[in-house]
Design an enzyme around this catalytic site. Sequence first.
Site, PDB file in Angstrom:
ATOM      1  N   GLU A 250      -7.369   3.927  11.927  1.00  0.00           N
ATOM      2  CA  GLU A 250      -7.992   4.024  10.636  1.00  0.00           C
ATOM      3  C   GLU A 250      -8.170   2.798  10.084  1.00  0.00           C
ATOM      4  O   GLU A 250      -7.397   1.983   9.767  1.00  0.00           O
ATOM      5  CB  GLU A 250      -7.100   5.026   9.652  1.00  0.00           C
ATOM      6  CG  GLU A 250      -7.360   6.592  10.288  1.00  0.00           C
ATOM      7  CD  GLU A 250      -8.901   6.843  10.118  1.00  0.00           C
ATOM      8  OE1 GLU A 250      -9.374   7.322   8.942  1.00  0.00           O
ATOM      9  OE2 GLU A 250      -9.371   6.982  11.122  1.00  0.00           O
TER      10      GLU A 250
ATOM     11  N   ALA B  13     -14.210  30.280  -0.993  1.00  0.00           N
ATOM     12  CA  ALA B  13     -14.005  29.145  -1.691  1.00  0.00           C
ATOM     13  C   ALA B  13     -12.858  28.453  -1.504  1.00  0.00           C
ATOM     14  O   ALA B  13     -11.997  28.179  -2.281  1.00  0.00           O
ATOM     15  CB  ALA B  13     -14.164  29.392  -3.278  1.00  0.00           C
ATOM     16  N   GLY B  14     -12.395  28.479  -0.283  1.00  0.00           N
ATOM     17  CA  GLY B  14     -11.076  27.587   0.030  1.00  0.00           C
ATOM     18  C   GLY B  14     -11.325  26.227  -0.198  1.00  0.00           C
ATOM     19  O   GLY B  14     -12.249  25.408  -0.254  1.00  0.00           O
TER      20      GLY B  14
ATOM     21  N   ARG C 291       2.890   1.074   3.469  1.00  0.00           N
ATOM     22  CA  ARG C 291       3.636   0.065   3.675  1.00  0.00           C
ATOM     23  C   ARG C 291       4.034  -1.185   2.649  1.00  0.00           C
ATOM     24  O   ARG C 291       2.821  -1.259   1.603  1.00  0.00           O
ATOM     25  CB  ARG C 291       2.959  -1.058   5.076  1.00  0.00           C
ATOM     26  CG  ARG C 291       1.883  -1.372   4.737  1.00  0.00           C
ATOM     27  CD  ARG C 291       1.336  -1.943   5.812  1.00  0.00           C
ATOM     28  NE  ARG C 291       1.029  -1.095   6.759  1.00  0.00           N
ATOM     29  CZ  ARG C 291       1.249  -0.738   8.024  1.00  0.00           C
ATOM     30  NH1 ARG C 291       2.428  -1.501   8.512  1.00  0.00           N
ATOM     31  NH2 ARG C 291       1.087   0.151   8.863  1.00  0.00           N
TER      32      ARG C 291
ATOM     33  N   MET D 189     -10.284  23.775   2.280  1.00  0.00           N
ATOM     34  CA  MET D 189     -10.893  23.189   3.179  1.00  0.00           C
ATOM     35  C   MET D 189     -12.489  23.349   3.416  1.00  0.00           C
ATOM     36  O   MET D 189     -13.112  22.342   3.673  1.00  0.00           O
ATOM     37  CB  MET D 189     -10.482  24.020   4.766  1.00  0.00           C
ATOM     38  CG  MET D 189      -9.079  23.457   5.211  1.00  0.00           C
ATOM     39  SD  MET D 189      -9.083  21.808   5.647  1.00  0.00           S
ATOM     40  CE  MET D 189      -9.755  22.054   7.307  1.00  0.00           C
ATOM     41  N   CYS D 190     -12.905  24.413   2.972  1.00  0.00           N
ATOM     42  CA  CYS D 190     -14.280  24.491   2.598  1.00  0.00           C
ATOM     43  C   CYS D 190     -14.836  23.650   1.778  1.00  0.00           C
ATOM     44  O   CYS D 190     -15.795  22.892   1.958  1.00  0.00           O
ATOM     45  CB  CYS D 190     -14.565  25.884   2.091  1.00  0.00           C
ATOM     46  SG  CYS D 190     -15.915  26.760   2.369  1.00  0.00           S
TER      47      CYS D 190
ATOM     48  N   THR E 172       0.771  -1.136  -0.004  1.00  0.00           N
ATOM     49  CA  THR E 172       0.044  -0.110   0.107  1.00  0.00           C
ATOM     50  C   THR E 172       0.992   1.134  -0.035  1.00  0.00           C
ATOM     51  O   THR E 172       2.148   1.158  -0.042  1.00  0.00           O
ATOM     52  CB  THR E 172      -0.946  -0.021   1.116  1.00  0.00           C
ATOM     53  OG1 THR E 172      -0.044   0.431   2.404  1.00  0.00           O
ATOM     54  CG2 THR E 172      -1.353  -1.026   1.507  1.00  0.00           C
ATOM     55  N   CYS E 173       0.119   2.292   0.062  1.00  0.00           N
ATOM     56  CA  CYS E 173       0.947   3.564   0.133  1.00  0.00           C
ATOM     57  C   CYS E 173       1.924   3.901   1.328  1.00  0.00           C
ATOM     58  O   CYS E 173       3.022   4.366   1.355  1.00  0.00           O
ATOM     59  CB  CYS E 173       0.236   4.767  -0.273  1.00  0.00           C
ATOM     60  SG  CYS E 173      -1.320   5.037   0.809  1.00  0.00           S
TER      61      CYS E 173
END
Lengths: 438, 299
Positions: free
Chosen positions: A111, A187-188, A52, A190-191, A49-50
């Site tokens: 996760e 319009a960021g 491991r 994170m938004c 995976t990315c």
Amino acid sequence: MTFQLIGVNHRTAPLEVRERLAISEAKLPAAVQQLAQHPGVEEGMIVSTCNRVELLARSRNGGADLRAFLGEYFKIDPGQFDQHLYEYLDKDAIRHLFRVTASLDSMVVGEPQVLGQVKEAYAVARAVGTVNSQLDALVTRAFAVAKKVRTETAVGSSAVSVASVAVDLAKKIFGSLSGKTVMLVGAGKMCELAARHLLAHGAGSIFVYNRTLERAQKLAQKFGGHALPWDQLYDSADKADIVITSTGAPVAIFRREHGEKFLARRRNRPMFFIDIAVPRDVDPEVNKLDGIFVYDIDDLQQVVATHVADRHREAQRAEDIVNDEVERYLARMQTLDVVPTIVSLQEHLETIRQAEIDRVRGRLGQLTPEQDLAIEAMSRGIINKIMHTPITTLKSAAREEQGTTVIDVVRRLFNLQHKQDKEEKQEKVESAANGAQR
Amino acid sequence: MDMEAGAIIVASRPHPRLAPISADQSMPLVWLKVAVAFYAVGLLWATATVSRPCNFLSKIVFPALGLGMVFHFVSLAESAMTTGHLTLTLVSIHESESLLAFVILAFFLLVYAKYKTLSPGIFVFPLAFLLTFASSIGQGPPLFDSKLMRSGWIFAHIALIFTGYAALFLSFGASILYLLQERSLKAHRLAGYLSRLPALEVIDEIGYKSLLLGFPFMTFGLIAGSVVAQEHFGPMYFLDAKILLSLLMWAVYMVLLYTRWNSGWRGRKAAYLATFAFIAAVSAWAANYFSGVHRFVAQ
């Protein structure tokens, strides 16, 4: 049997190294087959995976040189990545596998993606037939342990990103998000991310405000929402249940008087402001109004921080579960070790019994069926009585440290060693263990 | 007042149909005590949930509640059968407590069926326990009788009013939960039991729907009561403490509904009103003990 594991992960190796060692999905089946053909390897699988790359193998007596395989496969100098590689044997390999699937080894503890990735790798290895007996049992067990950790601890239960915390809070206020209106002001990036999360959890329509209508339109298109001109902001913001702000305005856009107006028009239905802007777009006073909830970026990050702390606390409990499970797995493996000895001991005695009965029958002449049965029963009875204690001793010895000594002694006492040549014995051990595990 | 009270002072000796008090009249009490034992699980759950949630209790609280209600129902039904008349059973103060608890729990089940949340149980379970407990220790055989008790109006009055009480109580509990949830959301702290409460809007809906549903019951219940009182005591029945308190409660109830409907009052303001309505309801209930019109027991 011996389990071996070699690999790199996000902690031991930088991205350049992980990139170099990554195996793409398309190449994975061939790579796994090559691993299984490597000298000493009986079974094998590869997780790539990315974060491991891990090679897991069962070998005869830990004799497979997995480093050499890496060198061969990637055509690199095997020593080149030494400082990034970790290698585990048996107990440590089992523990590592359990920790990985239980997502205790992940970048963000708890996760769950990694479990899915290991499951995919397992499916590939099974499809090409490189996982078929003991490694199969081990990996299946790892999945069960992962499930146990998930249900018995809260290691994966709380949101640990700003966007997912925002979604959680919205759900805490509105219950279901379906049919709720989201409004983006500014319009960021994170938004946009928060809006995406909300949409993914069922939020209905989206409106976008920006000082330049063009940018608003561009963003609105991405979500299938509507762009609205800036001067309508205060007249229509009350239609939104959730407002996400991220403008670069130097002073607060939404102040107490606006909040009061919105509430009056909404008949006090609650409103949720997510203020990602710095400096803030929503005056903290607004949070004091009944029915309006304001979370700024600090508030959200604080929630994230407490959740991360919660996860670490839960992770400790999860580690305990994993350790228990490793011990239990080893104990079971050892019990399985003793099975072939018991089987060959029983076979050995049965051969002797049959031979003796055949011999005595010649001398006794014609027997009635009752007499025949009586001889059978008696000889069997004697053997079972005598064997009872040695077999229970063997079984309990399997759980102790000196188990192998007892097994050796029994084998030597009954001369079981010379019955079969070594190769044959190895096979028997495996099949017996398989039989017992399934 | 004295004149009216006199009119309903009841025969101090048992009604011929009731006497002698037979042994099986104690059976309803036994069932009720069993029910109380099951409700105690609910009480434990409620206290545990507020401090430190216990998985085991959460698992058994619902079955325990169900079993308790079955025994409770048996107790009520049997008691109605042994006294030979439904209404008669209900008017003894202690038995009415038992019935009220049952109605409240039934209402709670209704909410549970719709919203799948046990949270209102924090208030409902302790109350149901207290009511049934009081009823199970203080219950004597009914010592009263009057023509009044025989009328269907009285039965309608009690059943309707109790449903109204149950609705009001649930709505009151919901507004407390709403306040707690609102406060924790405002303070940006979501920990402990509060993190397991239903969403704010769901709590709000539970409260409002209970209120809506309860209002017609309360209204018709009061009307039924007035009809009976009017018939038996003439227009002066109005001046009784219990009746005045009941009317006050009804008025607050209506204001509560109106503000909600008109301007969407919820949260703090609504909680204050709900508390006020609840206090009025409790006083109206307590007035049983000093009301002339409502005092059926004469000893």
